[in-house]
Design a protein around this motif. Structure first.
Motif: not given
Length: 219
Positions: A97-115
């Motif tokens: 998280s880089g010290g910000y656990p309550d901030v968004s780090h990615a979403g469905g579009t960027k993480l579509s690479r995972v699938a």
């Protein structure tokens, strides 16, 4: 590095099902009998909480955003491909998280690479966007919760394929990660087989104690 003999188990639904039967607690107990460092992560949130996560870690470290660093001009994709390398299938994308656990780090579009590249899923020490999209993409996702706000003005990916801090746990690329609704555990690759053997013994011991308790009489 993936432990010799474990490659055929990556992505194996029966193997993941067996880990799920053992459960995170048994794996944590087994780790505690071998190593004395912290290896457990408290329960996280998932868009599909019935889907456990298992695989070797591919890491991305986030940092508070700065606009004068080389990394600020690089994209999430740059760090993603550095992290997963030439053999992404079956891996777990770990986002520190880089010290910000309550901030968004990615979403469905960027993480579509995972699938697209066949990773097992994502473990994020921060929030993620687009839970419905993540659920529909079919991989396991565990994080600190859903977010609707973009977090790029707060944090940025800074390094890939490096050792990271994740909720008080040290995760090194290649460590095995297991996560379910009860929490997560990080297992050094060289300890995987021994941890699984001991976890099965722990499960057997618990079953034995349960039988004893059921047979107890009121004094």
């Amino acid at each position: 590095m993936i432990e010799n003999g474990a490659e055929h188990e990556l992505g194996n639904a029966r193997f993941v099902s067996r880990l799920s039967e053992l459960g995170c607690a048994a794996l944590v107990d087994a780790m505690g009998r071998i190593h004395d460092h912290r290896a457990h992560i408290l329960p996280m949130v998932s868009p599909d909480p019935g889907r456990p996560l298992f695989g070797p870690a591919a890491t991305i470290a986030f940092m508070p955003r700065r606009d004068d660093l080389t990394q600020s001009s690089e994209t999430f994709a740059d760090f993603f491909y550095q992290a997963v390398g030439e053999s992404p299938a079956g891996r777990v994308l770990v986002l520190s998280s880089g010290g910000y656990p309550d901030v968004s780090h990615a979403g469905g579009t960027k993480l579509s690479r995972v699938a697209h590249h066949g990773l097992a899923g994502v473990l994020a020490d921060g929030r993620l966007r687009d839970f419905r999209q993540l659920r529909e993409q079919g991989f396991a996702t565990w994080c600190n919760g859903e977010s609707t706000r973009w977090g790029g003005e707060v944090v940025m990916p800074y390094a890939a394929d490096v050792t990271v801090e994740f909720a008080g746990v040290c995760i090194t690329p290649g460590d095995y990660v297991y996560a379910d609704s009860s929490g997560a555990v990080v297992i050094p690759s060289q300890s995987l087989r021994r941890v699984l053997e001991i976890a099965r013994k722990v499960e057997g011991e618990d079953s034995h104690f349960l039988e004893q308790i059921r047979a107890e009489q009121i004094p």
